[in-house]
Structures are given as C-alpha cells and as structure tokens.
Design a protein around this motif. Structure first.
Motif, PDB file in Angstrom:
ATOM      1  N   ARG A 199      34.802  37.865  38.024  1.00 17.74           N
ATOM      2  CA  ARG A 199      34.683  37.468  39.429  1.00 17.74           C
ATOM      3  C   ARG A 199      35.984  37.700  40.182  1.00 17.74           C
ATOM      4  O   ARG A 199      35.994  38.302  41.257  1.00 17.74           O
ATOM      5  N   CYS A 200      37.109  37.235  39.619  1.00 13.78           N
ATOM      6  CA  CYS A 200      38.401  37.405  40.286  1.00 13.78           C
ATOM      7  C   CYS A 200      38.773  38.875  40.412  1.00 13.78           C
ATOM      8  O   CYS A 200      39.295  39.306  41.436  1.00 13.78           O
ATOM      9  N   LYS A 201      38.480  39.663  39.389  1.00 10.91           N
ATOM     10  CA  LYS A 201      38.772  41.094  39.445  1.00 10.91           C
ATOM     11  C   LYS A 201      37.937  41.749  40.542  1.00 10.91           C
ATOM     12  O   LYS A 201      38.435  42.571  41.310  1.00 10.91           O
ATOM     13  N   GLY A 202      36.658  41.354  40.651  1.00 11.68           N
ATOM     14  CA  GLY A 202      35.782  41.899  41.680  1.00 11.68           C
ATOM     15  C   GLY A 202      36.204  41.498  43.082  1.00 11.68           C
ATOM     16  O   GLY A 202      36.139  42.306  44.017  1.00 11.68           O
ATOM     17  N   LEU A 203      36.645  40.258  43.259  1.00 11.34           N
ATOM     18  CA  LEU A 203      37.119  39.810  44.571  1.00 11.34           C
ATOM     19  C   LEU A 203      38.339  40.612  45.011  1.00 11.34           C
ATOM     20  O   LEU A 203      38.460  41.003  46.176  1.00 11.34           O
ATOM     21  N   ASP A 204      39.251  40.864  44.075  1.00 10.93           N
ATOM     22  CA  ASP A 204      40.447  41.632  44.390  1.00 10.93           C
ATOM     23  C   ASP A 204      40.078  43.075  44.755  1.00 10.93           C
ATOM     24  O   ASP A 204      40.588  43.620  45.726  1.00 10.93           O
ATOM     25  N   LEU A 205      39.177  43.678  43.993  1.00 10.31           N
ATOM     26  CA  LEU A 205      38.732  45.039  44.285  1.00 10.31           C
ATOM     27  C   LEU A 205      38.063  45.096  45.656  1.00 10.31           C
ATOM     28  O   LEU A 205      38.301  46.023  46.438  1.00 10.31           O
ATOM     29  N   GLY A 206      37.264  44.100  45.966  1.00  7.91           N
ATOM     30  CA  GLY A 206      36.609  44.049  47.275  1.00  7.91           C
ATOM     31  C   GLY A 206      37.604  43.943  48.417  1.00  7.91           C
ATOM     32  O   GLY A 206      37.418  44.551  49.478  1.00  7.91           O
TER      33      GLY A 206
ATOM     34  N   VAL B 292      50.518  34.109  28.573  1.00 13.77           N
ATOM     35  CA  VAL B 292      49.697  33.465  29.590  1.00 13.77           C
ATOM     36  C   VAL B 292      50.338  33.742  30.945  1.00 13.77           C
ATOM     37  O   VAL B 292      51.535  33.526  31.132  1.00 13.77           O
ATOM     38  N   VAL B 293      49.534  34.268  31.877  1.00 10.02           N
ATOM     39  CA  VAL B 293      50.024  34.572  33.220  1.00 10.02           C
ATOM     40  C   VAL B 293      49.141  33.873  34.252  1.00 10.02           C
ATOM     41  O   VAL B 293      48.059  33.388  33.940  1.00 10.02           O
ATOM     42  N   LYS B 294      49.603  33.862  35.470  1.00  3.35           N
ATOM     43  CA  LYS B 294      48.854  33.286  36.579  1.00  3.35           C
ATOM     44  C   LYS B 294      47.937  34.370  37.152  1.00  3.35           C
ATOM     45  O   LYS B 294      48.386  35.473  37.455  1.00  3.35           O
ATOM     46  N   CYS B 295      46.661  34.066  37.296  1.00  3.39           N
ATOM     47  CA  CYS B 295      45.698  35.013  37.868  1.00  3.39           C
ATOM     48  C   CYS B 295      46.109  35.312  39.310  1.00  3.39           C
ATOM     49  O   CYS B 295      46.307  34.388  40.106  1.00  3.39           O
ATOM     50  N   PRO B 296      46.274  36.587  39.678  1.00  8.36           N
ATOM     51  CA  PRO B 296      46.707  36.911  41.036  1.00  8.36           C
ATOM     52  C   PRO B 296      45.679  36.566  42.111  1.00  8.36           C
ATOM     53  O   PRO B 296      46.020  36.474  43.281  1.00  8.36           O
ATOM     54  N   GLN B 297      44.435  36.339  41.730  1.00  5.30           N
ATOM     55  CA  GLN B 297      43.394  36.037  42.720  1.00  5.30           C
ATOM     56  C   GLN B 297      43.254  34.533  42.945  1.00  5.30           C
ATOM     57  O   GLN B 297      43.331  34.065  44.062  1.00  5.30           O
TER      58      GLN B 297
END
Length: 71
Positions: free
Chosen positions: A38-45, A13-18
């Motif tokens: 959603r978090c992956k998309g926000l980071d990519l954006g 278990v890790v902390k989501c970087p976003q």
C-alpha cells in the motif's frame, strides 16, 4: 543471512518514507524501503500525478536570463 562468524546479521530497521512506520530493510521485504504494498503504491501514485516536484529556478520567458549583474 549469516555473517562470516556464522551468526545471523541483524535486520536493518528503517522508517517507511510514506507512513513513517517501521520497515525491515532486507531482501525478505519486497517493498523496501516501504513497509507495505500500500505505501509503495501511494508513493508511486504521488510520483505519477506529479505531486513530488523539484523547485524550478528558471525565470519566466518574458524576464531576462543569465548573469544577475546584467539584470
């Protein structure tokens, strides 16, 4: 995933970087290390809009560049 002893390996278990929420870091999570699409998309954006930048230590063109002792 089973280990050599036949027991299931504990999920990492890790902390989501976003968002900072909980994220399972395992092949079962296609968005790892992010918790969601959603978090992956926000980071990519953020990368695409150049919100993440590395500081540039290069002086402007009108200033000398090189050995600081000579400046």
């Amino acid at each position: 995933m089973a280990s050599e002893s036949g027991k299931a390996a504990p999920q990492r278990v890790v902390k989501c970087p976003q968002c900072g929420g909980i994220s399972i870091y395992a092949p079962a999570n296609p968005y790892r290390p992010f918790c969601s699409k959603r978090c992956k998309g926000l980071d990519l954006g953020a990368w695409a809009s150049e919100s993440f930048r590395v500081p540039d230590q290069t002086p402007p063109d009108d200033q000398p560049f090189g050995d600081p002792k000579l400046q």
